[in-house]
Design an enzyme around this catalytic site. Structure first.
Site, mmCIF file in Angstrom:
data_model
loop_
_atom_site.group_PDB
_atom_site.id
_atom_site.type_symbol
_atom_site.label_atom_id
_atom_site.label_comp_id
_atom_site.label_asym_id
_atom_site.label_seq_id
_atom_site.Cartn_x
_atom_site.Cartn_y
_atom_site.Cartn_z
ATOM 1 N N TYR A 207 -10.067 40.256 -27.016
ATOM 2 C CA TYR A 207 -10.053 41.562 -27.674
ATOM 3 C C TYR A 207 -11.329 41.761 -28.501
ATOM 4 O O TYR A 207 -12.027 42.772 -28.365
ATOM 5 C CB TYR A 207 -8.812 41.682 -28.560
ATOM 6 C CG TYR A 207 -8.739 42.977 -29.315
ATOM 7 C CD1 TYR A 207 -8.462 44.171 -28.648
ATOM 8 C CD2 TYR A 207 -8.975 43.033 -30.691
ATOM 9 C CE1 TYR A 207 -8.412 45.374 -29.333
ATOM 10 C CE2 TYR A 207 -8.924 44.228 -31.384
ATOM 11 C CZ TYR A 207 -8.642 45.391 -30.704
ATOM 12 O OH TYR A 207 -8.610 46.585 -31.387
ATOM 13 N N ASP B 276 -3.864 56.236 -15.155
ATOM 14 C CA ASP B 276 -4.148 54.853 -15.559
ATOM 15 C C ASP B 276 -5.661 54.642 -15.458
ATOM 16 O O ASP B 276 -6.225 54.631 -14.364
ATOM 17 C CB ASP B 276 -3.389 53.888 -14.639
ATOM 18 C CG ASP B 276 -3.634 52.434 -15.022
ATOM 19 O OD1 ASP B 276 -4.550 52.172 -15.831
ATOM 20 O OD2 ASP B 276 -2.917 51.562 -14.503
ATOM 21 N N ASN C 82 -11.038 56.110 -26.867
ATOM 22 C CA ASN C 82 -10.093 55.441 -27.776
ATOM 23 C C ASN C 82 -9.129 54.500 -27.054
ATOM 24 O O ASN C 82 -8.706 53.494 -27.631
ATOM 25 C CB ASN C 82 -9.299 56.518 -28.546
ATOM 26 C CG ASN C 82 -8.065 55.944 -29.200
ATOM 27 O OD1 ASN C 82 -8.142 55.242 -30.213
ATOM 28 N ND2 ASN C 82 -6.898 56.200 -28.611
ATOM 29 N N LYS D 166 -14.525 44.470 -28.042
ATOM 30 C CA LYS D 166 -14.915 45.418 -29.089
ATOM 31 C C LYS D 166 -16.368 45.183 -29.535
ATOM 32 O O LYS D 166 -17.057 46.117 -29.937
ATOM 33 C CB LYS D 166 -13.941 45.308 -30.270
ATOM 34 C CG LYS D 166 -12.513 45.750 -29.908
ATOM 35 C CD LYS D 166 -12.484 47.202 -29.469
ATOM 36 C CE LYS D 166 -11.136 47.694 -29.030
ATOM 37 N NZ LYS D 166 -11.126 49.080 -28.601
HETATM 38 N N1 LIG Z 1 -3.927 49.429 -34.205
HETATM 39 C C1 LIG Z 1 -4.854 48.689 -34.748
HETATM 40 O O1 LIG Z 1 -4.584 47.868 -35.626
HETATM 41 C C2 LIG Z 1 -6.293 48.855 -34.328
HETATM 42 C C3 LIG Z 1 -7.294 48.311 -35.139
HETATM 43 C C4 LIG Z 1 -8.618 48.467 -34.768
HETATM 44 C C5 LIG Z 1 -8.934 49.155 -33.618
HETATM 45 N N2 LIG Z 1 -7.938 49.680 -32.846
HETATM 46 C C6 LIG Z 1 -8.326 50.376 -31.627
HETATM 47 O O2 LIG Z 1 -7.869 51.717 -31.701
HETATM 48 C C7 LIG Z 1 -7.560 52.193 -30.397
HETATM 49 C C8 LIG Z 1 -6.166 52.757 -30.395
HETATM 50 O O3 LIG Z 1 -5.284 51.748 -30.824
HETATM 51 P P1 LIG Z 1 -3.738 52.058 -31.128
HETATM 52 O O4 LIG Z 1 -3.266 51.021 -32.060
HETATM 53 O O5 LIG Z 1 -3.563 53.482 -31.449
HETATM 54 O O6 LIG Z 1 -3.122 51.696 -29.706
HETATM 55 P P2 LIG Z 1 -1.787 52.190 -29.025
HETATM 56 O O7 LIG Z 1 -0.871 52.808 -30.024
HETATM 57 O O8 LIG Z 1 -1.316 51.054 -28.181
HETATM 58 O O9 LIG Z 1 -2.346 53.336 -28.078
HETATM 59 C C9 LIG Z 1 -3.218 53.028 -27.043
HETATM 60 C C10 LIG Z 1 -3.429 54.275 -26.250
HETATM 61 O O10 LIG Z 1 -4.238 53.922 -25.108
HETATM 62 C C11 LIG Z 1 -3.546 54.319 -23.945
HETATM 63 N N3 LIG Z 1 -3.802 53.418 -22.845
HETATM 64 C C12 LIG Z 1 -3.650 52.069 -22.823
HETATM 65 N N4 LIG Z 1 -3.955 51.595 -21.598
HETATM 66 C C13 LIG Z 1 -4.311 52.677 -20.851
HETATM 67 C C14 LIG Z 1 -4.720 52.849 -19.509
HETATM 68 N N5 LIG Z 1 -4.800 51.828 -18.665
HETATM 69 N N6 LIG Z 1 -4.985 54.095 -19.069
HETATM 70 C C15 LIG Z 1 -4.866 55.162 -19.895
HETATM 71 N N7 LIG Z 1 -4.493 55.068 -21.176
HETATM 72 C C16 LIG Z 1 -4.220 53.842 -21.643
HETATM 73 C C17 LIG Z 1 -2.072 54.284 -24.321
HETATM 74 O O11 LIG Z 1 -1.319 55.097 -23.429
HETATM 75 P P3 LIG Z 1 0.272 54.926 -23.355
HETATM 76 O O12 LIG Z 1 0.842 55.506 -24.599
HETATM 77 O O13 LIG Z 1 0.621 55.702 -22.164
HETATM 78 O O14 LIG Z 1 0.545 53.444 -23.233
HETATM 79 C C18 LIG Z 1 -2.128 54.860 -25.725
HETATM 80 O O15 LIG Z 1 -2.259 56.261 -25.673
HETATM 81 C C19 LIG Z 1 -7.728 51.009 -29.442
HETATM 82 O O16 LIG Z 1 -8.982 51.074 -28.815
HETATM 83 C C20 LIG Z 1 -7.665 49.805 -30.374
HETATM 84 O O17 LIG Z 1 -8.366 48.704 -29.867
HETATM 85 C C21 LIG Z 1 -6.627 49.559 -33.181
#
Ligand SMILES: NC(=O)c1ccc[n+]([C@@H]2O[C@H](COP(=O)([O-])OP(=O)(O)OC[C@H]3O[C@@H](n4cnc5c(N)ncnc54)[C@H](OP(=O)(O)O)[C@@H]3O)[C@@H](O)[C@H]2O)c1
Length: 256
Positions: free
Chosen positions: A152, A60, A87, A156
């Site tokens: 959020y 974590d 990420n 960012k």
């Molecule tokens: N999805 C979108 O629309 C979007 C758009 C723009 C930017 N982003 C950015 O892209 C990145 C990835 O987004 P995503 O949509 O792929 O998110 P996601 O599917 O929720 O994945 C997030 C990842 O971060 C890990 N994580 C979260 N909290 C954590 C912690 N405390 N310690 C260690 N690992 C942690 C999660 O692990 P677990 O699987 O174990 O929970 C997962 O591997 C983020 O920074 C997000 O802000 C996303």
């Protein structure tokens, strides 16, 4: 000493897509995510299919102590980090007054404090492995001040500013700092459903994480400072530079 790419939040979504793209490029990987998120299976898959070395840590990352432990664990493996991809991130959407305080304090840790600290901890690794690099994952929300995305978007925007400054500082060491600002991505099931209900204009920018990962790594390898994936997102940025604030405010008011 063998050089690795460390990706946080690699268990699913964009992080997983980045891990697969790096594996295709035969980069050894260090993957980090929360416990019980399937990292052992993903690691085995990547090792078997791409003949690379993959280490994983289920940690974590929301606390300083755990980030320091991660650094120590990596050092204990006698490997060094050439590329760091910050990420891991916690998303949120909702009225500020309805937000849970514990949630947004942890979110600020994961989205802001953790990437900053990991960058600091591994700085000597980057110097040792130069040319090397840091990729911070921000969002289009860092540019547009959207309602219901106040915390959020703020986290960012920090990453955008931090990365741009650091890039200037680390250039003489041949360490490249890039920032990627994706628009909406279909990562989790929840987000896929949420994205279906977006306004027409917002829907146009939604992309698959696999496509965003390909574009991102290509641009990161070329040393691009700010990576905006997809032509629709680029158009949004162009319009943002042209339109008067009054019209932009009207458009973003109902954007999510
Ligand atoms: N999805 C979108 O629309 C979007 C758009 C723009 C930017 N982003 C950015 O892209 C990145 C990835 O987004 P995503 O949509 O792929 O998110 P996601 O599917 O929720 O994945 C997030 C990842 O971060 C890990 N994580 C979260 N909290 C954590 C912690 N405390 N310690 C260690 N690992 C942690 C999660 O692990 P677990 O699987 O174990 O929970 C997962 O591997 C983020 O920074 C997000 O802000 C996303």
């Amino acid at each position: 000493m063998k050089a690795y790419t460390l990706i946080t939040g690699a268990s699913q979504g964009f992080g997983k897509a980045l891990a697969i793209e790096y594996a295709k490029k035969m980069m050894n990987l260090v993957l980090v995510s929360l416990p019980n998120s399937g990292l052992p299976t993903l690691s085995d898959f990547l090792k078997t299919n791409f003949k690379i070395d993959v280490l994983y840590f289920e940690i974590d990352l929301s606390s300083k102590e755990n980030c320091m432990n991660l650094y120590q664990e990596v050092k204990n493996e006698n490997i060094s980090i050439k590329y760091l991809i910050n990420n891991a991130g916690m998303l949120s959407k909702g009225l500020f007054e309805d937000m849970n305080e514990d949630y947004f304090l942890t979110q600020i840790n994961v989205n802001v404090a953790t990437p900053t600290l990991l960058t600091k901890l591994f700085i000597n690794d980057f110097k040792l492995n130069a040319p090397s690099g840091i990729l911070n994952v921000s969002s289009m929300a860092s540019f547009f001040h959207l309602p219901k995305k106040q915390v959020y978007g703020g986290t960012k925007a920090y990453l955008l500013s931090f990365s741009k400054s650091l890039r200037k500082e680390l250039k003489p060491y041949n360490i490249s700092v890039s920032i990627v600002c994706p628009g909406g991505m279909n990562t989790t099931t929840g987000l896929c459903l949420q994205n279906r209900g977006l306004s027409w204009i917002s829907k146009q920018s939604i992309m698959n994480p696999e496509d965003v990962a390909k574009i991102t790594i290509k641009k990161f390898n070329k040393g691009k400072e700010v990576i905006i994936p997809g032509s629709v997102n680029k158009t949004f940025m162009f319009l943002d530079s042209l339109l008067p604030a009054k019209i932009k405010n009207r458009l973003t008011k109902n954007a999510i």
